[in-house]
Design an enzyme around this catalytic site. Structure first.
Site, mmCIF file in Angstrom:
data_model
loop_
_atom_site.group_PDB
_atom_site.id
_atom_site.type_symbol
_atom_site.label_atom_id
_atom_site.label_comp_id
_atom_site.label_asym_id
_atom_site.label_seq_id
_atom_site.Cartn_x
_atom_site.Cartn_y
_atom_site.Cartn_z
ATOM 1 N N ASP A 191 0.871 -1.180 0.000
ATOM 2 C CA ASP A 191 0.000 0.000 0.000
ATOM 3 C C ASP A 191 0.905 1.226 0.000
ATOM 4 O O ASP A 191 2.118 1.110 0.203
ATOM 5 C CB ASP A 191 -0.907 -0.007 1.250
ATOM 6 C CG ASP A 191 -1.829 1.197 1.313
ATOM 7 O OD1 ASP A 191 -2.365 1.604 0.265
ATOM 8 O OD2 ASP A 191 -2.032 1.753 2.414
ATOM 9 N N SER A 192 0.305 2.393 -0.152
ATOM 10 C CA SER A 192 1.088 3.626 -0.079
ATOM 11 C C SER A 192 1.541 3.905 1.352
ATOM 12 O O SER A 192 2.464 4.684 1.561
ATOM 13 C CB SER A 192 0.232 4.797 -0.569
ATOM 14 O OG SER A 192 -0.921 4.906 0.247
ATOM 15 N N TYR A 240 -1.042 8.271 -2.673
ATOM 16 C CA TYR A 240 -1.176 7.900 -4.088
ATOM 17 C C TYR A 240 -2.424 8.563 -4.689
ATOM 18 O O TYR A 240 -2.520 8.746 -5.886
ATOM 19 C CB TYR A 240 -1.347 6.384 -4.224
ATOM 20 C CG TYR A 240 -0.090 5.554 -4.121
ATOM 21 C CD1 TYR A 240 1.144 6.105 -3.765
ATOM 22 C CD2 TYR A 240 -0.141 4.182 -4.395
ATOM 23 C CE1 TYR A 240 2.279 5.309 -3.676
ATOM 24 C CE2 TYR A 240 0.989 3.387 -4.322
ATOM 25 C CZ TYR A 240 2.200 3.953 -3.958
ATOM 26 O OH TYR A 240 3.314 3.158 -3.887
ATOM 27 N N GLY A 241 -3.387 8.851 -3.811
ATOM 28 C CA GLY A 241 -4.732 9.221 -4.254
ATOM 29 C C GLY A 241 -4.827 10.439 -5.118
ATOM 30 O O GLY A 241 -5.794 10.615 -5.843
ATOM 31 N N CYS A 261 -4.303 -1.625 -1.826
ATOM 32 C CA CYS A 261 -4.482 -0.194 -2.063
ATOM 33 C C CYS A 261 -5.512 -0.055 -3.170
ATOM 34 O O CYS A 261 -5.331 -0.608 -4.263
ATOM 35 C CB CYS A 261 -3.145 0.411 -2.503
ATOM 36 S SG CYS A 261 -3.273 2.125 -3.053
ATOM 37 N N ASN A 262 -6.592 0.647 -2.873
ATOM 38 C CA ASN A 262 -7.645 0.805 -3.885
ATOM 39 C C ASN A 262 -7.173 1.627 -5.072
ATOM 40 O O ASN A 262 -7.518 1.337 -6.212
ATOM 41 C CB ASN A 262 -8.867 1.488 -3.258
ATOM 42 C CG ASN A 262 -9.612 0.576 -2.322
ATOM 43 O OD1 ASN A 262 -10.560 -0.071 -2.704
ATOM 44 N ND2 ASN A 262 -9.171 0.503 -1.074
ATOM 45 N N THR A 263 -6.385 2.675 -4.773
ATOM 46 C CA THR A 263 -5.942 3.564 -5.847
ATOM 47 C C THR A 263 -5.087 2.787 -6.851
ATOM 48 O O THR A 263 -5.286 2.876 -8.058
ATOM 49 C CB THR A 263 -5.143 4.747 -5.254
ATOM 50 O OG1 THR A 263 -5.859 5.267 -4.130
ATOM 51 C CG2 THR A 263 -4.934 5.832 -6.272
ATOM 52 N N GLU A 266 -2.505 8.595 8.482
ATOM 53 C CA GLU A 266 -1.030 8.502 8.467
ATOM 54 C C GLU A 266 -0.408 9.291 9.618
ATOM 55 O O GLU A 266 0.663 8.946 10.104
ATOM 56 C CB GLU A 266 -0.471 9.002 7.125
ATOM 57 C CG GLU A 266 -0.698 8.050 5.955
ATOM 58 C CD GLU A 266 0.124 6.756 6.017
ATOM 59 O OE1 GLU A 266 1.238 6.772 6.548
ATOM 60 O OE2 GLU A 266 -0.394 5.722 5.533
ATOM 61 N N CYS A 308 -11.011 2.764 0.472
ATOM 62 C CA CYS A 308 -9.601 3.108 0.659
ATOM 63 C C CYS A 308 -9.179 2.306 1.880
ATOM 64 O O CYS A 308 -9.900 2.282 2.883
ATOM 65 C CB CYS A 308 -9.440 4.607 0.914
ATOM 66 S SG CYS A 308 -7.774 5.087 1.433
ATOM 67 N N THR A 309 -8.040 1.645 1.774
ATOM 68 C CA THR A 309 -7.665 0.731 2.866
ATOM 69 C C THR A 309 -7.279 1.479 4.146
ATOM 70 O O THR A 309 -7.121 0.864 5.188
ATOM 71 C CB THR A 309 -6.526 -0.207 2.428
ATOM 72 O OG1 THR A 309 -5.442 0.581 1.910
ATOM 73 C CG2 THR A 309 -7.004 -1.183 1.369
ATOM 74 N N HIS A 310 -7.147 2.790 4.055
ATOM 75 C CA HIS A 310 -6.919 3.579 5.276
ATOM 76 C C HIS A 310 -8.214 3.761 6.078
ATOM 77 O O HIS A 310 -8.166 3.972 7.287
ATOM 78 C CB HIS A 310 -6.373 4.971 4.937
ATOM 79 C CG HIS A 310 -4.917 5.010 4.587
ATOM 80 N ND1 HIS A 310 -4.416 4.478 3.419
ATOM 81 C CD2 HIS A 310 -3.849 5.521 5.264
ATOM 82 C CE1 HIS A 310 -3.098 4.681 3.383
ATOM 83 N NE2 HIS A 310 -2.735 5.310 4.490
HETATM 84 N N1 DGL Z 1 -4.780 3.249 1.045
HETATM 85 C C1 DGL Z 1 -4.778 3.558 -0.326
HETATM 86 C C2 DGL Z 1 -6.066 3.253 -1.024
HETATM 87 O O1 DGL Z 1 -6.706 2.296 -0.645
HETATM 88 C C3 DGL Z 1 -4.084 4.813 -0.791
HETATM 89 C C4 DGL Z 1 -4.317 6.086 -0.080
HETATM 90 C C5 DGL Z 1 -3.407 7.170 -0.671
HETATM 91 O O2 DGL Z 1 -2.199 6.946 -0.682
HETATM 92 O O3 DGL Z 1 -3.920 8.195 -1.127
HETATM 93 O O4 DGL Z 1 -6.448 3.891 -1.973
#
Ligand code: DGL
Length: 276
Positions: free
Chosen positions: A15-16, A47-48, A78-80, A155, A185-187
């Site tokens: 993931d990011s 990454y988003g 990571c979804n992105t 984060e 988003c996995t966050h």
């Molecule tokens: N956790 C990531 C996701 O699921 C990326 C979040 C990011 O880096 O913007 O998209």
């Protein structure tokens, strides 16, 4: 590097940042004897809001690095990155690759009663339309909202802060009536309490972690895992500050495993040439 890690048939997860740890936790519950290598690209989070081509390049370089360490499967937690790079990763990687978007759609389809579903994610994920297309193909017309600031809140270890409450309410203010909200988003599972308060108890929050873990564990030979008596190990590579990663991972209750610093220059130079 492969020899010194001394891992048995590890699965790679990336993931990011710390968000993918939510998927790693679910994977470890299902595959407790399996070794994992987690890579958090914290030097380049988020990454988003980066262009899809850049996220794709990051994803391929990470996949290449992890494949060089002998992983047996790769989970794009990571979804992105899943939204923009999953198909090209599947074409180029020498191991099976799983993303988190189809599992999120599956989880929402299982959860919704009314068919009124919302999805929140990064700008990149929402702009890609990856969730919207899949949900529409299942007859669901989703409401979609990008929530870019939420990744920073997580984060920074501020998941339970007044700032998180404020942002969640603001992002979700204009939602229509929904009965299910996909945390795309996995966050975001790390903000579950805050998000639940923002939408009310009647809305079911779903994320991809469990369904992803279900799919990945089904693909691995449970008998092989069962032969191993010891609990699997985890090694984390982080491209940013390992102490900051350790701190945030501790806040979210996921600290098990060694953390190794992996500067971007080293990540790039450890590339396995194509075709090897
Ligand atoms: N956790 C990531 C996701 O699921 C990326 C979040 C990011 O880096 O913007 O998209």
């Amino acid at each position: 590097m492969q020899a010194s890690l001394e891992l048995r048939s590890p699965i790679g997860v990336f993931d990011s940042g710390v968000g993918g740890l939510t998927v790693l936790q679910a994977l470890r519950r299902r595959l407790p004897n399996r070794d994992f290598i987690y890579l958090g690209d914290t030097a380049r989070v988020p990454y988003g809001r980066k262009p899809p081509a850049m996220v794709t390049e990051f994803a391929h370089s990470i996949a290449n690095f992890l494949c060089g360490l002998g992983i047996e499967g790769l989970v794009v937690a990571c979804n992105t990155a899943s939204a923009v790079a999953l198909s090209s990763l599947r074409e180029s990687a020498p191991v099976p690759v799983w993303g988190v978007i189809d599992p999120g759609v599956e989880a929402a389809t299982r959860a919704t009663r009314s068919g009124r579903v919302g999805v929140i994610g990064t700008k990149g994920t929402i702009a890609s339309g990856a969730y919207q297309r899949r949900l529409e193909a299942r007859g669901i017309e989703p409401w979609a909202q990008a929530c870019p600031m939420l990744v920073h809140v997580v984060e920074e270890g501020l998941a339970e802060s007044p700032e998180a409450e404020l942002l969640a309410r603001e992002y979700l203010r204009s939602r229509p009536e929904i009965d299910t909200l996909i945390l795309g988003c996995t966050h975001y599972p790390l903000l579950r309490n805050v998000l639940q308060r923002a939408v009310g108890e009647q809305v079911r929050l779903v994320d991809s972690a469990e369904v992803t873990a279900e799919l990945v564990s089904a693909a691995f030979d449970q008998a092989t895992d069962g032969d191993v008596l010891s609990r699997g190990r985890v090694i984390h590579f982080v491209t940013g500050d390992p102490l900051a990663f350790a701190h945030t991972a501790a806040v979210i209750g996921s600290v098990e495993g060694e953390i190794i610093s992996l500067p971007i220059a080293e990540l790039a130079s450890t590339q396995v040439p194509a075709g090897e």
